[in-house]
Design a protein around this motif. Structure first.
Motif, PDB file in Angstrom:
ATOM      1  N   GLY A  56      -1.778 111.530-116.996  1.00  0.00           N
ATOM      2  CA  GLY A  56      -1.935 112.198-118.281  1.00  0.00           C
ATOM      3  C   GLY A  56      -3.032 113.229-118.362  1.00  0.00           C
ATOM      4  N   ASP A  57      -3.802 113.429-117.285  1.00  0.00           N
ATOM      5  CA  ASP A  57      -4.880 114.417-117.345  1.00  0.00           C
ATOM      6  C   ASP A  57      -4.345 115.838-117.464  1.00  0.00           C
TER       7      ASP A  57
ATOM      8  N   PHE B 181      -2.514 116.886-119.640  1.00  0.00           N
ATOM      9  CA  PHE B 181      -2.417 117.235-121.060  1.00  0.00           C
ATOM     10  C   PHE B 181      -3.757 117.620-121.665  1.00  0.00           C
ATOM     11  N   ASP B 182      -4.819 117.605-120.879  1.00  0.00           N
ATOM     12  CA  ASP B 182      -6.145 117.929-121.417  1.00  0.00           C
ATOM     13  C   ASP B 182      -6.176 119.316-122.052  1.00  0.00           C
TER      14      ASP B 182
ATOM     15  N   HIS C 197      -4.041 120.782-123.703  1.00  0.00           N
ATOM     16  CA  HIS C 197      -3.398 120.802-125.019  1.00  0.00           C
ATOM     17  C   HIS C 197      -4.292 120.212-126.108  1.00  0.00           C
ATOM     18  N   VAL C 198      -5.319 119.478-125.705  1.00  0.00           N
ATOM     19  CA  VAL C 198      -6.222 118.896-126.696  1.00  0.00           C
ATOM     20  C   VAL C 198      -7.069 119.983-127.339  1.00  0.00           C
TER      21      VAL C 198
ATOM     22  N   ARG D 269      -3.210 115.111-130.700  1.00  0.00           N
ATOM     23  CA  ARG D 269      -2.783 116.280-129.930  1.00  0.00           C
ATOM     24  C   ARG D 269      -2.334 115.871-128.526  1.00  0.00           C
ATOM     25  N   TYR D 270      -3.034 114.938-127.943  1.00  0.00           N
ATOM     26  CA  TYR D 270      -2.658 114.428-126.624  1.00  0.00           C
ATOM     27  C   TYR D 270      -1.272 113.783-126.695  1.00  0.00           C
ATOM     28  N   ARG D 271      -1.053 112.956-127.714  1.00  0.00           N
ATOM     29  CA  ARG D 271       0.241 112.300-127.887  1.00  0.00           C
ATOM     30  C   ARG D 271       1.353 113.335-128.056  1.00  0.00           C
TER      31      ARG D 271
ATOM     32  N   HIS E 120      -5.200 107.625-119.314  1.00  0.00           N
ATOM     33  CA  HIS E 120      -6.168 108.715-119.333  1.00  0.00           C
ATOM     34  C   HIS E 120      -7.116 108.718-120.527  1.00  0.00           C
ATOM     35  N   ILE E 121      -6.626 108.582-121.741  1.00  0.00           N
ATOM     36  CA  ILE E 121      -7.496 108.747-122.909  1.00  0.00           C
ATOM     37  C   ILE E 121      -8.058 107.428-123.436  1.00  0.00           C
TER      38      ILE E 121
ATOM     39  N   ASN F 184       0.955 104.360-124.259  1.00  0.00           N
ATOM     40  CA  ASN F 184      -0.296 104.520-123.523  1.00  0.00           C
ATOM     41  C   ASN F 184      -0.808 103.116-123.222  1.00  0.00           C
TER      42      ASN F 184
END
Length: 266
Positions: free
Chosen positions: A118-119, A121-122, A124-125, A180-182, A201-202, A217
């Motif tokens: 999932g990193d 997607f960082d 997009h945060v 935002r991550y989701r 990841h989060i 998650n």
């Protein structure tokens, strides 16, 4: 004993002083499972560059996973950003453990799930660089407070309570970043034609249905102490495992979720 089809784990952070290896070891010793997905940050190479913190229980977690693999449990390892050096070995095996950049899983009910750390997607945060660094430092402080809070609670005979998770849940900026991550994860699964996605990841465990996509998650083992489980009937359940192991949520949602105590830490 928890008997299940599949177990999803991530963010164990072996080698980090905040790793809750004892709780994870106890959970694994009470699991009978066909397949395990290790979805990144299993070993914290970043933390070990600063200070190696490797206790006996962390060795025992590694041995337990290897023993389970040798006894027939299929284990697939998808490295994350803290153990990204292992991404160079994608397509190879460490003993009975397969290394992949990403994977997919089809549940008993036919749900096709995308599996990754999932990193990716960082971006997009959308946090500024200074904000990310500040967030990292504040999270380190929260984990420090969490560690000492847990020691104090143990002296009083009280069960594990994640102070850091509670504080994060009260911070609007953290909730927005998680949302935002989701969103980014759900969109990635939708573009790939998947029914859902499982990531880590989060350090925020969650099962939810968003835009027709199942978002899971599996949390972490330095803070929330959670694992995602596919049960024998094909449903997905999130478990919190400290002194006892409790079912937090399940999908599809039944009319009533029973909270069950499965294990007891000696």
């Amino acid at each position: 004993m928890l008997n299940c089809r599949t177990l999803f784990l991530s963010d164990i952070h072996l080698g980090c002083k905040n790793c809750q290896a004892g709780y994870l070891l106890n959970f694994l010793q009470h699991c009978q499972v066909d397949k395990i997905y290790l979805l990144g940050d299993i070993v914290d190479l970043w933390a070990m560059q600063r200070q190696v913190f490797w206790r006996v229980q962390q060795n025992q977690v590694v041995r337990q996973l290897l023993n389970m693999a040798e006894q027939g449990t299929e284990i697939i390892y998808v490295p994350g950003n803290h153990d990204e050096a292992f991404r160079l070995y994608a397509g190879k095996n460490f003993g009975a453990i397969q290394v992949q950049l990403r994977s997919q899983h089809i549940t008993l009910t036919g749900q096709r799930l995308l599996l990754l750390h999932g990193d990716e997607f960082d971006k997009h945060v959308q946090l500024a660089h200074w904000h990310r660094r500040l967030g990292d430092h504040l999270y380190d402080v929260l984990l420090f407070l969490n560690r000492w809070n847990q020691r104090f609670r143990r002296t009083l005979g009280q069960p594990y309570f994640s102070l850091s998770a509670y504080i994060k849940s009260m911070v609007p900026g953290a909730r927005q970043a998680i949302a935002r991550y989701r969103d980014a994860a759900v969109q990635r699964a939708k573009r790939g034609g998947y029914d859902g996605i499982v990531c880590g990841h989060i350090h925020h465990p969650e099962i939810t249905l968003q835009d027709g996509i199942l978002y899971c998650n599996d949390g972490d083992w330095i803070d929330s102490c959670t694992a995602l489980v596919e049960t024998r009937d094909g449903s997905l359940a999130l478990y919190h495992c400290a002194e006892t192991c409790q079912q937090l949520s399940v999908w599809p949602e039944p009319t009533q979720v029973n909270v069950t105590a499965l294990t007891k830490v000696a």
